[in-house]
Design a protein around this motif. Sequence first.
Motif, PDB file in Angstrom:
ATOM      1  N   LEU A 178       0.852  -1.313   0.032  1.00 29.99           N
ATOM      2  CA  LEU A 178       0.055   0.030   0.693  1.00 29.99           C
ATOM      3  C   LEU A 178       0.341   1.080  -0.378  1.00 29.99           C
ATOM      4  O   LEU A 178       0.186   2.865  -0.725  1.00 29.99           O
ATOM      5  CB  LEU A 178      -1.008   0.256   1.103  1.00 29.99           C
ATOM      6  CG  LEU A 178      -2.335  -1.282   1.218  1.00 29.99           C
ATOM      7  CD1 LEU A 178      -3.279  -1.081   2.145  1.00 29.99           C
ATOM      8  CD2 LEU A 178      -3.048  -1.258  -0.193  1.00 29.99           C
ATOM      9  N   ASP A 179       1.969   0.998   0.456  1.00 32.78           N
ATOM     10  CA  ASP A 179       2.975   2.176   0.282  1.00 32.78           C
ATOM     11  C   ASP A 179       4.241   2.205  -1.134  1.00 32.78           C
ATOM     12  O   ASP A 179       4.519   3.106  -1.712  1.00 32.78           O
ATOM     13  CB  ASP A 179       4.116   2.379   1.473  1.00 32.78           C
ATOM     14  CG  ASP A 179       3.825   2.085   2.727  1.00 32.78           C
ATOM     15  OD1 ASP A 179       3.100   3.317   3.017  1.00 32.78           O
ATOM     16  OD2 ASP A 179       4.365   1.718   3.910  1.00 32.78           O
ATOM     17  N   SER A 180       3.753   1.855  -1.609  1.00 36.84           N
ATOM     18  CA  SER A 180       4.030   1.575  -3.268  1.00 36.84           C
ATOM     19  C   SER A 180       4.065   3.048  -3.852  1.00 36.84           C
ATOM     20  O   SER A 180       2.496   2.899  -3.971  1.00 36.84           O
ATOM     21  CB  SER A 180       3.588  -0.161  -3.881  1.00 36.84           C
ATOM     22  OG  SER A 180       2.404   0.370  -4.681  1.00 36.84           O
ATOM     23  N   SER A 181       4.159   3.305  -4.823  1.00 38.85           N
ATOM     24  CA  SER A 181       3.760   4.594  -5.890  1.00 38.85           C
ATOM     25  C   SER A 181       3.227   4.389  -6.985  1.00 38.85           C
ATOM     26  O   SER A 181       3.486   3.045  -7.356  1.00 38.85           O
ATOM     27  CB  SER A 181       4.965   5.329  -6.399  1.00 38.85           C
ATOM     28  OG  SER A 181       5.785   5.590  -5.451  1.00 38.85           O
ATOM     29  N   ILE A 182       2.281   4.620  -7.525  1.00 38.79           N
ATOM     30  CA  ILE A 182       1.372   4.718  -8.785  1.00 38.79           C
ATOM     31  C   ILE A 182       0.977   5.561  -9.228  1.00 38.79           C
ATOM     32  O   ILE A 182       1.143   6.654  -8.440  1.00 38.79           O
ATOM     33  CB  ILE A 182       0.139   3.782  -8.264  1.00 38.79           C
ATOM     34  CG1 ILE A 182      -0.912   4.633  -7.753  1.00 38.79           C
ATOM     35  CG2 ILE A 182      -0.188   2.196  -7.087  1.00 38.79           C
ATOM     36  CD1 ILE A 182      -2.484   3.974  -7.207  1.00 38.79           C
ATOM     37  N   THR A 183       0.902   5.582 -10.123  1.00 38.44           N
ATOM     38  CA  THR A 183      -0.062   6.913 -11.157  1.00 38.44           C
ATOM     39  C   THR A 183      -1.889   6.225 -11.332  1.00 38.44           C
ATOM     40  O   THR A 183      -1.988   5.662 -12.107  1.00 38.44           O
ATOM     41  CB  THR A 183       0.841   7.196 -12.144  1.00 38.44           C
ATOM     42  OG1 THR A 183       2.346   7.282 -12.007  1.00 38.44           O
ATOM     43  CG2 THR A 183      -0.100   8.568 -12.910  1.00 38.44           C
ATOM     44  N   ALA A 184      -2.717   7.192 -10.860  1.00 35.04           N
ATOM     45  CA  ALA A 184      -4.008   7.224 -11.893  1.00 35.04           C
ATOM     46  C   ALA A 184      -4.477   8.556 -11.634  1.00 35.04           C
ATOM     47  O   ALA A 184      -4.070   9.838 -11.200  1.00 35.04           O
ATOM     48  CB  ALA A 184      -4.082   7.453 -10.081  1.00 35.04           C
ATOM     49  N   TYR A 185      -5.054   8.557 -13.113  1.00 33.58           N
ATOM     50  CA  TYR A 185      -5.192  10.228 -13.809  1.00 33.58           C
ATOM     51  C   TYR A 185      -3.884  10.620 -13.938  1.00 33.58           C
ATOM     52  O   TYR A 185      -4.735  12.204 -13.919  1.00 33.58           O
ATOM     53  CB  TYR A 185      -6.547  10.230 -13.302  1.00 33.58           C
ATOM     54  CG  TYR A 185      -7.323   9.926 -12.727  1.00 33.58           C
ATOM     55  CD1 TYR A 185      -8.233   9.027 -13.731  1.00 33.58           C
ATOM     56  CD2 TYR A 185      -8.024   9.228 -11.587  1.00 33.58           C
ATOM     57  CE1 TYR A 185      -9.606   7.862 -13.731  1.00 33.58           C
ATOM     58  CE2 TYR A 185      -8.916   8.102 -11.053  1.00 33.58           C
ATOM     59  CZ  TYR A 185     -10.031   7.741 -12.539  1.00 33.58           C
ATOM     60  OH  TYR A 185     -11.006   7.575 -12.260  1.00 33.58           O
ATOM     61  N   GLY A 186      -3.179  10.424 -14.220  1.00 36.94           N
ATOM     62  CA  GLY A 186      -1.880  11.133 -14.602  1.00 36.94           C
ATOM     63  C   GLY A 186      -1.051  12.124 -13.737  1.00 36.94           C
ATOM     64  O   GLY A 186      -0.247  11.915 -13.849  1.00 36.94           O
ATOM     65  N   ASN A 187      -1.310  11.488 -12.398  1.00 42.09           N
ATOM     66  CA  ASN A 187      -0.934  11.985 -10.734  1.00 42.09           C
ATOM     67  C   ASN A 187      -0.620  10.614 -10.188  1.00 42.09           C
ATOM     68  O   ASN A 187      -1.067   9.645 -10.219  1.00 42.09           O
ATOM     69  CB  ASN A 187      -2.040  12.740 -10.010  1.00 42.09           C
ATOM     70  CG  ASN A 187      -2.902  13.836 -11.090  1.00 42.09           C
ATOM     71  OD1 ASN A 187      -2.187  14.757 -11.492  1.00 42.09           O
ATOM     72  ND2 ASN A 187      -3.994  13.980 -11.441  1.00 42.09           N
ATOM     73  N   PRO A 188       0.698  11.651  -9.923  1.00 41.41           N
ATOM     74  CA  PRO A 188       1.488  10.069  -8.821  1.00 41.41           C
ATOM     75  C   PRO A 188       0.805  10.265  -7.376  1.00 41.41           C
ATOM     76  O   PRO A 188      -0.492  10.840  -6.941  1.00 41.41           O
ATOM     77  CB  PRO A 188       2.854  11.021  -8.224  1.00 41.41           C
ATOM     78  CG  PRO A 188       2.653  12.595  -8.718  1.00 41.41           C
ATOM     79  CD  PRO A 188       0.961  12.724  -9.481  1.00 41.41           C
ATOM     80  N   ASN A 189       0.544   9.138  -6.844  1.00 38.07           N
ATOM     81  CA  ASN A 189      -0.014   8.865  -5.330  1.00 38.07           C
ATOM     82  C   ASN A 189      -0.045   7.416  -5.216  1.00 38.07           C
ATOM     83  O   ASN A 189       1.188   6.742  -5.770  1.00 38.07           O
ATOM     84  CB  ASN A 189      -1.869   8.302  -6.392  1.00 38.07           C
ATOM     85  CG  ASN A 189      -2.902   8.645  -5.510  1.00 38.07           C
ATOM     86  OD1 ASN A 189      -2.351   8.529  -3.654  1.00 38.07           O
ATOM     87  ND2 ASN A 189      -3.940   9.232  -5.780  1.00 38.07           N
ATOM     88  N   THR A 190      -0.138   7.173  -3.907  1.00 35.87           N
ATOM     89  CA  THR A 190       0.099   5.914  -3.557  1.00 35.87           C
ATOM     90  C   THR A 190      -0.758   5.179  -3.505  1.00 35.87           C
ATOM     91  O   THR A 190      -1.540   5.268  -3.751  1.00 35.87           O
ATOM     92  CB  THR A 190       0.896   6.230  -2.132  1.00 35.87           C
ATOM     93  OG1 THR A 190      -0.396   6.225  -1.146  1.00 35.87           O
ATOM     94  CG2 THR A 190       1.904   7.123  -1.841  1.00 35.87           C
ATOM     95  N   ALA A 191      -0.857   3.484  -3.344  1.00 39.94           N
ATOM     96  CA  ALA A 191      -1.614   2.738  -4.019  1.00 39.94           C
ATOM     97  C   ALA A 191      -2.764   2.718  -2.576  1.00 39.94           C
ATOM     98  O   ALA A 191      -3.689   2.934  -2.524  1.00 39.94           O
ATOM     99  CB  ALA A 191      -1.222   1.459  -3.475  1.00 39.94           C
ATOM    100  N   GLY A 192      -1.881   2.944  -1.414  1.00 36.38           N
ATOM    101  CA  GLY A 192      -2.775   3.211  -0.222  1.00 36.38           C
ATOM    102  C   GLY A 192      -3.967   4.098  -0.371  1.00 36.38           C
ATOM    103  O   GLY A 192      -4.921   3.995   0.593  1.00 36.38           O
ATOM    104  N   ARG A 193      -3.190   5.361   0.026  1.00 38.22           N
ATOM    105  CA  ARG A 193      -3.687   6.495  -0.206  1.00 38.22           C
ATOM    106  C   ARG A 193      -5.325   6.404  -1.518  1.00 38.22           C
ATOM    107  O   ARG A 193      -5.876   6.836  -0.980  1.00 38.22           O
ATOM    108  CB  ARG A 193      -2.987   7.738  -0.545  1.00 38.22           C
ATOM    109  CG  ARG A 193      -3.884   9.049  -1.335  1.00 38.22           C
ATOM    110  CD  ARG A 193      -4.504   9.359   0.274  1.00 38.22           C
ATOM    111  NE  ARG A 193      -4.524  10.761   0.040  1.00 38.22           N
ATOM    112  CZ  ARG A 193      -6.466  11.244   0.237  1.00 38.22           C
ATOM    113  NH1 ARG A 193      -6.898  10.308  -1.109  1.00 38.22           N
ATOM    114  NH2 ARG A 193      -6.203  12.701  -0.081  1.00 38.22           N
TER     115      ARG A 193
END
Length: 168
Positions: free
Chosen positions: A124-139
């Motif tokens: 859940l602390d891993s970095s992801i991109t959602a809708y072109g924005n940086p995020n974390t899986a947990g957030r």
Amino acid sequence: MLEPRSRPFPERSLPIGESIVEFHDFVRLTMVNKLAGLTEEQARTTPVATSPALSPLGLVKHLTAVFRQHIQIHIGGEDLPSLWRADDHDVEFRIGDDETVASVVAAFDEEWARSRATLARIDLDSSITAYGNPNTAGRLLVDVLQESARHLGHLDVVRELIDGSRGE
């Protein structure tokens, strides 16, 4: 008619990541239980004049699309078809003639089972991109929990307008 399901409250001793997943399940089961006792016609009823696609079944179908988009596609990186359409923001709220309480709930259950499997393998602390924005899986998962809880509140009101049923 759908029978209510057992929905245990998450254990207070769980780590935060597990707590978030368990609260998703608790909210999901509460949504399903809000459909219990409704006829097929009542489950399709849209009692809010200004929201003509807002029905009990539509809310559950919408959250199925939310789980797919956010948990499967964004968090899990799965190559699955989206259940949303950019040109029609209400499509996942509409209930087709061939859809029933049983079929909508089965799709909701299947998507959640797939989501749980995805979440079991994700940090859940891993970095992801959602809708072109940086995020974390947990957030992003917390965003999904917030949206699920908000729509559960909508379902509370819609159900009360349909048959007067109140409470959990």
